[in-house]
Design an enzyme around this catalytic site. Structure first.
Site, mmCIF file in Angstrom:
data_model
loop_
_atom_site.group_PDB
_atom_site.id
_atom_site.type_symbol
_atom_site.label_atom_id
_atom_site.label_comp_id
_atom_site.label_asym_id
_atom_site.label_seq_id
_atom_site.Cartn_x
_atom_site.Cartn_y
_atom_site.Cartn_z
ATOM 1 N N ASP A 240 1.039 -1.297 -0.197
ATOM 2 C CA ASP A 240 -0.278 -0.357 -0.044
ATOM 3 C C ASP A 240 0.758 1.128 -0.056
ATOM 4 O OD1 ASP A 240 -1.526 2.336 0.220
ATOM 5 O OD2 ASP A 240 -2.782 1.429 2.124
ATOM 6 N N ILE A 241 1.139 1.602 -1.229
ATOM 7 C CA ILE A 241 1.801 3.568 -1.547
ATOM 8 C C ILE A 241 1.616 4.048 -0.241
ATOM 9 C CG2 ILE A 241 0.815 4.145 -3.042
ATOM 10 C CD1 ILE A 241 2.964 4.587 -4.701
ATOM 11 N N ASN B 230 -4.803 13.086 -12.193
ATOM 12 C CA ASN B 230 -5.503 12.660 -13.058
ATOM 13 C C ASN B 230 -5.352 14.561 -13.154
ATOM 14 O OD1 ASN B 230 -7.616 13.931 -12.071
ATOM 15 N ND2 ASN B 230 -8.461 12.856 -11.412
ATOM 16 N N VAL C 170 -5.377 4.617 -7.491
ATOM 17 C CA VAL C 170 -4.010 4.959 -6.564
ATOM 18 C C VAL C 170 -4.413 6.368 -5.756
ATOM 19 C CG1 VAL C 170 -1.063 5.482 -6.019
ATOM 20 C CG2 VAL C 170 -1.561 3.527 -7.052
ATOM 21 N N ASP C 171 -4.642 7.520 -6.924
ATOM 22 C CA ASP C 171 -5.037 9.124 -6.580
ATOM 23 C C ASP C 171 -5.825 8.964 -5.766
ATOM 24 O OD1 ASP C 171 -5.240 11.492 -7.240
ATOM 25 O OD2 ASP C 171 -6.048 12.228 -8.724
ATOM 26 N N GLY D 153 -3.531 1.033 -14.311
ATOM 27 C CA GLY D 153 -4.966 0.872 -13.585
ATOM 28 C C GLY D 153 -6.092 1.552 -14.939
ATOM 29 N N TYR E 168 -6.161 4.193 -16.346
ATOM 30 C CA TYR E 168 -5.871 4.693 -17.893
ATOM 31 C C TYR E 168 -5.561 3.719 -18.777
ATOM 32 C CZ TYR E 168 -5.855 8.963 -15.800
ATOM 33 O OH TYR E 168 -6.328 10.211 -15.791
#
Length: 171
Positions: free
Chosen positions: A9-10, A23, A32-33, A123, A125
């Protein structure tokens, strides 16, 4: 530069900077964002709103990067970058490499010694992992950045496997 590949998990990484696969709007989203915005708290959203009101009124362009404080994350900074939407981008490989390169440029400007990257654009994209992983690893390895540690924090087993294969192939 040392490069690590981990599954995880980042948002929990104890590094100087975490890279957000953002984005162009910079105001949060999915994947992630969304996870980074949720974990960082309202401070991150406010910092991104200030960027939109000043430096990037039309949004952050694809392949570019910018930093904010990290809010409630263990990291000190979040480096936001926008990867290409695959296959709509005219030159997705160049745009993807630029997202990694520009993120490291910003990390160098900040004086970050350690950076955690997600797999950018793979992901929502839709960039194929088998194409994106070698671009990511090659770009980071040849960047000339003074960052001492780059950790690719990969959410799923498929991403980790793709990055491990790319690492073997590039060796």
């Amino acid at each position: 530069m040392r490069i690590e590949l981990v599954r995880g998990d980042i948002t929990t990484q104890d590094v100087d900077a975490v890279v957000n696969a953002a984005n162009s709007g910079l105001l949060g989203g999915g994947g992630v964002d969304g996870a980074i915005h949720a974990a960082a708290g309202p401070e991150l959203l406010e910092a991104c709103r200030r960027l939109r009101a000043s430096t990037f009124p039309d949004g952050l362009p694809t392949g570019k990067a910018v930093a904010t404080d990290a809010g409630r994350l263990p990291a000190r900074w979040v480096i936001h970058t926008v990867g290409p939407i695959y296959p709509r981008a005219a030159d997705p490989a160049s745009d993807l490499a630029s997202a990694y390169r520009q993120s490291l440029r910003v990390a160098d400007e900040l004086g970050a010694g350690s950076v955690a990257f997600p797999s950018i654009s793979t992901g929502a994209y839709a960039y194929p992992l088998t194409e994106a992983a070698p671009i990511a690893l090659r770009t980071v390895a040849t960047s000339g950045s003074s960052v001492e540690l780059v950790r690719f924090v990969l959410f799923g087993g498929a991403a980790l496997d793709a990055f491990r294969r790319a690492e073997r192939d590039l060796s």
